[in-house]
Design a protein around this motif. Sequence first.
Motif, PDB file in Angstrom:
ATOM      1  N   VAL A  45       0.858  -0.952  -0.015  1.00 62.93           N
ATOM      2  CA  VAL A  45      -0.056   0.020   0.075  1.00 62.93           C
ATOM      3  C   VAL A  45       0.882   1.135   0.091  1.00 62.93           C
ATOM      4  O   VAL A  45       1.517   1.536   0.767  1.00 62.93           O
ATOM      5  N   ASP A  46       0.825   2.125  -0.914  1.00 64.75           N
ATOM      6  CA  ASP A  46       1.601   3.221  -1.219  1.00 64.75           C
ATOM      7  C   ASP A  46       1.061   4.297  -0.372  1.00 64.75           C
ATOM      8  O   ASP A  46       1.892   5.196   0.311  1.00 64.75           O
ATOM      9  N   VAL A  47      -0.119   4.635  -0.641  1.00 63.57           N
ATOM     10  CA  VAL A  47      -0.900   5.711  -0.252  1.00 63.57           C
ATOM     11  C   VAL A  47      -2.287   5.285   0.411  1.00 63.57           C
ATOM     12  O   VAL A  47      -3.090   4.413  -0.155  1.00 63.57           O
ATOM     13  N   LEU A  48      -2.576   5.734   1.683  1.00 63.29           N
ATOM     14  CA  LEU A  48      -3.688   5.401   2.320  1.00 63.29           C
ATOM     15  C   LEU A  48      -4.624   6.713   2.427  1.00 63.29           C
ATOM     16  O   LEU A  48      -4.331   7.849   3.087  1.00 63.29           O
ATOM     17  N   PHE A  49      -5.617   6.977   1.576  1.00 65.35           N
ATOM     18  CA  PHE A  49      -6.432   8.151   2.067  1.00 65.35           C
ATOM     19  C   PHE A  49      -7.470   7.810   3.094  1.00 65.35           C
ATOM     20  O   PHE A  49      -8.216   6.888   3.000  1.00 65.35           O
ATOM     21  N   LEU A  50      -7.462   8.738   3.944  1.00 69.26           N
ATOM     22  CA  LEU A  50      -8.695   8.810   4.995  1.00 69.26           C
ATOM     23  C   LEU A  50      -9.538   9.982   5.147  1.00 69.26           C
ATOM     24  O   LEU A  50      -8.910  11.297   4.693  1.00 69.26           O
ATOM     25  N   HIS A  51     -10.562  10.124   5.768  1.00 68.04           N
ATOM     26  CA  HIS A  51     -11.343  11.401   5.978  1.00 68.04           C
ATOM     27  C   HIS A  51     -11.235  11.526   7.251  1.00 68.04           C
ATOM     28  O   HIS A  51     -11.068  10.703   8.189  1.00 68.04           O
ATOM     29  N   GLU A  52     -11.231  12.877   7.813  1.00 69.74           N
ATOM     30  CA  GLU A  52     -10.964  13.186   9.085  1.00 69.74           C
ATOM     31  C   GLU A  52     -11.992  12.599  10.120  1.00 69.74           C
ATOM     32  O   GLU A  52     -11.497  12.292  11.311  1.00 69.74           O
ATOM     33  N   ARG A  77       4.819   0.357   7.463  1.00 65.54           N
ATOM     34  CA  ARG A  77       5.012  -0.311   6.144  1.00 65.54           C
ATOM     35  C   ARG A  77       5.377   0.868   5.078  1.00 65.54           C
ATOM     36  O   ARG A  77       5.175   0.390   3.957  1.00 65.54           O
ATOM     37  N   ARG A  78       5.520   1.961   5.631  1.00 66.12           N
ATOM     38  CA  ARG A  78       5.992   3.151   4.742  1.00 66.12           C
ATOM     39  C   ARG A  78       4.907   3.506   3.653  1.00 66.12           C
ATOM     40  O   ARG A  78       5.165   3.925   2.660  1.00 66.12           O
ATOM     41  N   ALA A  79       3.658   3.237   4.125  1.00 62.96           N
ATOM     42  CA  ALA A  79       2.424   3.896   3.422  1.00 62.96           C
ATOM     43  C   ALA A  79       2.235   5.177   3.886  1.00 62.96           C
ATOM     44  O   ALA A  79       2.378   5.936   4.920  1.00 62.96           O
ATOM     45  N   LYS A  80       2.134   5.962   2.897  1.00 56.13           N
ATOM     46  CA  LYS A  80       2.091   7.620   3.077  1.00 56.13           C
ATOM     47  C   LYS A  80       0.287   7.935   3.410  1.00 56.13           C
ATOM     48  O   LYS A  80      -0.460   7.426   2.719  1.00 56.13           O
ATOM     49  N   VAL A  81      -0.033   8.512   4.372  1.00 58.21           N
ATOM     50  CA  VAL A  81      -1.391   8.872   4.799  1.00 58.21           C
ATOM     51  C   VAL A  81      -1.929  10.157   4.244  1.00 58.21           C
ATOM     52  O   VAL A  81      -1.132  11.244   4.950  1.00 58.21           O
ATOM     53  N   LEU A  82      -2.631  10.360   3.481  1.00 59.49           N
ATOM     54  CA  LEU A  82      -3.272  11.544   2.924  1.00 59.49           C
ATOM     55  C   LEU A  82      -4.851  11.735   3.627  1.00 59.49           C
ATOM     56  O   LEU A  82      -5.767  10.970   3.442  1.00 59.49           O
ATOM     57  N   LEU A  83      -5.053  12.985   4.435  1.00 61.12           N
ATOM     58  CA  LEU A  83      -6.216  13.222   5.133  1.00 61.12           C
ATOM     59  C   LEU A  83      -7.014  14.269   4.170  1.00 61.12           C
ATOM     60  O   LEU A  83      -6.570  15.090   4.019  1.00 61.12           O
ATOM     61  N   LEU A  84      -8.412  13.518   4.295  1.00 61.72           N
ATOM     62  CA  LEU A  84      -9.477  14.155   3.524  1.00 61.72           C
ATOM     63  C   LEU A  84     -10.099  15.141   4.868  1.00 61.72           C
ATOM     64  O   LEU A  84     -10.550  14.850   5.569  1.00 61.72           O
ATOM     65  N   LEU A  85     -10.206  16.567   4.518  1.00 59.52           N
ATOM     66  CA  LEU A  85     -10.682  17.436   5.496  1.00 59.52           C
ATOM     67  C   LEU A  85     -12.214  18.058   4.952  1.00 59.52           C
ATOM     68  O   LEU A  85     -12.113  18.230   3.971  1.00 59.52           O
ATOM     69  N   SER A  86     -12.941  18.176   5.825  1.00 55.24           N
ATOM     70  CA  SER A  86     -14.382  18.774   5.444  1.00 55.24           C
ATOM     71  C   SER A  86     -14.296  20.291   5.325  1.00 55.24           C
ATOM     72  O   SER A  86     -15.087  20.701   4.456  1.00 55.24           O
ATOM     73  N   SER A  87     -13.329  20.828   5.996  1.00 54.82           N
ATOM     74  CA  SER A  87     -13.163  22.199   5.727  1.00 54.82           C
ATOM     75  C   SER A  87     -11.601  22.783   6.082  1.00 54.82           C
ATOM     76  O   SER A  87     -10.932  21.903   6.370  1.00 54.82           O
ATOM     77  N   PRO A  88     -11.076  23.829   5.654  1.00 52.34           N
ATOM     78  CA  PRO A  88      -9.584  24.339   5.894  1.00 52.34           C
ATOM     79  C   PRO A  88      -9.423  24.435   7.114  1.00 52.34           C
ATOM     80  O   PRO A  88      -8.791  25.731   7.621  1.00 52.34           O
ATOM     81  N   GLU A  89      -9.723  23.551   8.085  1.00 54.01           N
ATOM     82  CA  GLU A  89      -9.384  23.592   9.396  1.00 54.01           C
ATOM     83  C   GLU A  89      -8.928  22.277   9.930  1.00 54.01           C
ATOM     84  O   GLU A  89      -9.587  21.107   9.691  1.00 54.01           O
ATOM     85  N   PHE A 109      -2.677  16.581   3.071  1.00 53.36           N
ATOM     86  CA  PHE A 109      -4.076  17.111   3.449  1.00 53.36           C
ATOM     87  C   PHE A 109      -4.722  17.614   2.007  1.00 53.36           C
ATOM     88  O   PHE A 109      -3.778  18.161   1.353  1.00 53.36           O
ATOM     89  N   LEU A 110      -5.977  17.264   1.999  1.00 59.00           N
ATOM     90  CA  LEU A 110      -6.834  17.779   1.223  1.00 59.00           C
ATOM     91  C   LEU A 110      -8.070  18.107   1.400  1.00 59.00           C
ATOM     92  O   LEU A 110      -8.663  17.398   2.501  1.00 59.00           O
TER      93      LEU A 110
END
Length: 224
Positions: free
Chosen positions: A61-68, A84-96, A111-112
């Motif tokens: 797993v290279d990238v793990l997308f999660l929502h806040e 396991r060296r997977a990168k975590v990208l976090l989806l946010l509901s707002s710019p906070e 973050f996105l």
Amino acid sequence: MSQTLCHPPRQEEQLVVTTLVTNGFLQLGLRAVLSTAPLVSEVRHCGDWNEVEDALCAGRVDVLFLHEDDYVPDRGAPFDALRRRAKVLLLLSSPEIPEEIITGSTVPDGFLVGSELTPSAVEEALQRTVAGEVPMPTSLTRSLLHRVRDPGPHRWQRDVSLTGRENEVLLLLAEGLSNKQIARRLGISSHGVKRIVASLLLKLGAPNRTAAVVTAIQSGLIAC
């Protein structure tokens, strides 16, 4: 139940992505974007943490997308992703960014913002993540810097000695610039920027660029 989508083989594809986004609207948007992302060769959409942990244990797993809403900083899966060296990208509901995420023991790698979930934004985030940078939308950077620049009752000083070049790079990190942008601004190589960023992370005791900027502002290394 998890679902795995594989794209037709293409030379530029290289990333295996796993997602856990239970927000229905964002889940549909993310699926649509990832299904056409040139950098992605395989996507596994998970319905709960057990499936995420299974995916991390089952293979690459290279990238793990999660929502806040689905992210718990001290949960086992983020730790497993780091091991396991997977990168975590976090989806946010707002710019906070919630305080517990910034101060948690496992800070996401990027973050996105859900409202800015476009193909170009996701593609850039994946590229920057693979390059070892911390993708963060401009709206999020401004919000974060505005918040941490408030001295508040917990302002503290960190005894850190930075070189002149490290200070220059730190200021540009605070502006949200990528390694390539910093290299062009300072007239040095991207490799040189990576080396300086690595030194900053070590000196500031930060796991990534976002945490480094926050630490630098809160400790007075970056003037408000």
